[in-house]
Design a protein around this motif. Sequence first.
Motif, short mmCIF file in Angstrom:
data_model
loop_
_atom_site.label_atom_id
_atom_site.label_comp_id
_atom_site.label_asym_id
_atom_site.label_seq_id
_atom_site.Cartn_x
_atom_site.Cartn_y
_atom_site.Cartn_z
N ALA A 172 1.46 -0.90 0.51
CA ALA A 172 0.12 -0.03 -0.15
C ALA A 172 0.74 1.86 0.02
N ILE A 173 1.78 1.00 0.69
CA ILE A 173 2.93 2.46 0.41
C ILE A 173 3.06 2.56 -0.35
N GLY A 174 4.01 1.27 -0.67
CA GLY A 174 4.56 1.65 -2.39
C GLY A 174 3.52 2.30 -3.02
N PHE A 175 2.65 1.36 -3.28
CA PHE A 175 1.50 1.95 -4.27
C PHE A 175 1.48 3.70 -4.20
N VAL A 176 1.45 4.45 -3.26
CA VAL A 176 0.84 6.13 -2.64
C VAL A 176 2.39 7.01 -3.44
N ILE A 177 3.73 5.89 -2.64
CA ILE A 177 4.78 6.60 -3.90
C ILE A 177 5.05 6.61 -5.69
N GLY A 178 4.62 5.13 -5.41
CA GLY A 178 4.51 5.52 -7.22
C GLY A 178 3.86 6.72 -7.73
N ILE A 212 15.05 3.37 -3.73
CA ILE A 212 14.95 3.49 -1.86
C ILE A 212 14.18 2.42 -1.25
N PHE A 213 12.29 2.49 -1.67
CA PHE A 213 11.88 1.65 -1.54
C PHE A 213 12.14 0.44 -1.53
N TYR A 214 13.13 0.01 -2.20
CA TYR A 214 13.57 -1.85 -2.31
C TYR A 214 14.51 -2.09 -0.92
N THR A 215 15.34 -0.96 -0.74
CA THR A 215 16.30 -1.11 -0.23
C THR A 215 15.69 -1.27 1.31
N ILE A 216 14.69 -0.01 1.89
CA ILE A 216 14.19 0.42 3.12
C ILE A 216 13.33 -0.72 3.53
N ALA A 217 12.48 -1.25 2.60
CA ALA A 217 11.62 -2.70 2.82
C ALA A 217 12.15 -3.83 3.02
N ALA A 218 13.46 -4.14 2.01
CA ALA A 218 14.60 -5.00 2.40
C ALA A 218 15.42 -5.51 3.72
N LYS A 219 15.00 -4.13 4.61
CA LYS A 219 15.79 -4.34 5.87
C LYS A 219 14.68 -4.34 6.79
N LEU A 220 13.78 -4.38 6.25
CA LEU A 220 12.54 -4.28 7.12
C LEU A 220 11.42 -5.76 7.42
N ILE A 221 11.59 -5.84 6.27
CA ILE A 221 10.38 -7.66 6.37
C ILE A 221 11.39 -8.14 4.97
N GLY A 222 12.81 -8.04 4.91
CA GLY A 222 13.56 -9.25 3.66
C GLY A 222 13.60 -8.63 2.53
N SER A 223 14.48 -8.99 1.74
CA SER A 223 14.38 -9.53 0.32
C SER A 223 13.37 -9.64 -0.18
N ASP A 224 12.74 -11.20 -0.38
CA ASP A 224 11.73 -10.87 -1.18
C ASP A 224 10.24 -10.68 -1.12
N ALA A 225 9.73 -10.87 0.84
CA ALA A 225 8.81 -10.31 0.14
C ALA A 225 8.62 -8.03 -0.02
N ALA A 226 10.18 -7.54 -0.06
CA ALA A 226 10.57 -6.34 -0.58
C ALA A 226 9.97 -6.51 -1.98
N ARG A 249 8.46 -8.22 -3.85
CA ARG A 249 7.01 -8.60 -3.93
C ARG A 249 5.86 -7.55 -3.62
N SER A 250 6.41 -6.70 -2.66
CA SER A 250 5.62 -5.68 -2.96
C SER A 250 5.98 -4.41 -3.67
N GLY A 296 13.83 -12.32 -11.98
CA GLY A 296 15.64 -12.76 -11.87
C GLY A 296 15.45 -13.31 -10.16
N LEU A 297 14.05 -12.99 -9.51
CA LEU A 297 14.17 -13.64 -8.47
C LEU A 297 12.87 -14.81 -8.41
N LEU A 298 12.98 -15.27 -9.38
CA LEU A 298 11.69 -16.59 -9.89
C LEU A 298 12.94 -17.20 -11.05
N THR A 299 13.51 -17.31 -11.75
CA THR A 299 13.67 -17.87 -12.66
C THR A 299 15.39 -17.89 -12.15
N LEU A 300 16.06 -17.55 -11.20
CA LEU A 300 17.17 -17.93 -10.96
C LEU A 300 17.36 -17.61 -9.25
N GLY A 301 16.02 -18.30 -8.70
CA GLY A 301 16.49 -19.00 -7.45
C GLY A 301 17.21 -17.08 -6.34
#
Length: 566
Positions: free
Chosen positions: A87-93, A151-165, A167-168, A252-257
């Motif tokens: 939801a936050i990513g939606f507002v930023i975009g 920026i969104f990916y960097t912050i989200a990866a630290k808070l919720i993990g890279s995979d979840a970031a 997808r968000s 990259g996440l889905l096809t390269l593990g």
Amino acid sequence: MMNFLALSILNSGVPLSMVCAVIGLAFAFFLIAAVSRAPSGNERMREISAAVQEGARAYLNRQVKTISIIAVVIFILLFIFKDSATAIGFVIGAFCSLAAGFIGMRVAVLANVRTAQAAMVGRVNALRMGFNGGSVTGLLVVGLALLSVSIFYTIAAKLIGSDAAIRSLIGLALGGSLISVFARLGGGIYTKAADVGADLVGKIESGLEEDDPRNPAVIADNVGDNVGDCAGMAADVFETYAVSLVGAILAGLLTLGGNPAAIVYPFVLGGISVLGAICGILFVNVAPGKPAAVLIGAVMVNAVISAILFWPVTRSLFPAGVIIDGVLRSPAQLYFASLVGLIMTPVIVALTNYYTSSHFRPVQKIAHASETGHATNIIAGLAAGEHATALPVLFIGAAILTSYHFAGLYGIAVAVMAMLSMAGVIISLDSFGPITDNAGGLAVMAELPKEVRVVTDDLDAVGNTMKAVTKGYAIASAGLAALVLFGSYVEELRGHITASGGVFSFQFSLSDPKVIIGLFIGGLLPFTFTAFSMDAVGKAAGARSAKQLAQSCAKCVGNCRPNQGS
């Protein structure tokens, strides 16, 4: 040494893309200052420019109010049914997409009067002023898109993990898509309705010339050029850029593990091309020659610089190659996939230029057909438009096959990202179009010497071609991006089914009636939406009767100033 370099780029690739994005934004604000300091002409020119600014501001304010209501609803739904990060990513975009179009359009309106003034000095000065004004929009699009995602990916990866970031990030892309729909479609309807209305009233009813100051619809026409071709296209390409970057990361996440290098690579490609776009803009400001050749030269400069810098980055991130679909892909193969995307950009530019420039046979045939009447003109124009679709589709198909051959689905994602990484200079060309168009109209309304109109007409013709180039670029890149998103969807579906213990069996067979029906419906949708859009243009153009506007024209002697903000 190579391992150290690979580790360094792997750890600093995303921050490096942020730095490149900030450099692009800083250069954009430098151009804003340069345009603002340029002479803005006499009082009459400033008065007309202020009327265009007033109309553009009124349109965007109304559009923001409408979008805000829908955005709030979508935000609440995402927050409840998805998660807070999406939801936050939606507002930023949504915010970044709107900001890129809004600021870029405001600067384009400032640049048109200064381009008209520069045309009094010479064609080269007007070319550079118009392109610098348009370059603000181009750099804002790539700078804000790359910066917001990184920026969104960097912050989200630290808070919720890279995979979840990762997808968000879909929420951020969705925010850009929302603005794109309203800005592109709404702006397109406005600009065409204003154009048709102005021509009906001025040329048909009252026998006035193009941009005659006695036609009160001329200002609305100039406003439409900015909200449609500048703000609208900026939001459109912002959305495609963001979606393609997110799609490449997801592929990259889905096809390269989840290979970290595969996730960082799209960020680095985008950052490098921001620097290439700046070099292309500088090229226009120093290179002599004909306007069309100089502008296309800027595209080539961007492509060559990006191609040179992509290789060491690719070799550093994938020193031993990477396994894709069970096959080891070398660094050279990944690099060739990126080259496919870079090459596609000048190819689409060249093809569109051929079909829309007055220097080549298709436009000349249409002009020749005009000598025998309206009917043959329309037939020739429609035929040329239909012919123009063939080669781009063939090249898009070739690009898909070639990039897939080099690196599978991830190779297509890399090619799309490489192609869209050049959006900075391409959107600069697009925004150059409405600036020169407005400058020509302003020269007529301000009664500047005929020599000025000769210069602005020359640049306007080039600008029309550049606008067509951008549309071809946007369509081609969107076509490639759609395949990446569909492939990513299939891979994610595969992972979801196999994780729950099921057997994945997913195929599209032409013997399945449902697939055929889906193809029919998919082919139908563009015609349906086109029909609705054309209906909207017709209704808006005829909102006030031609008779009423003609009476207004007869009373107006060039000194009246209609209320553009109402």
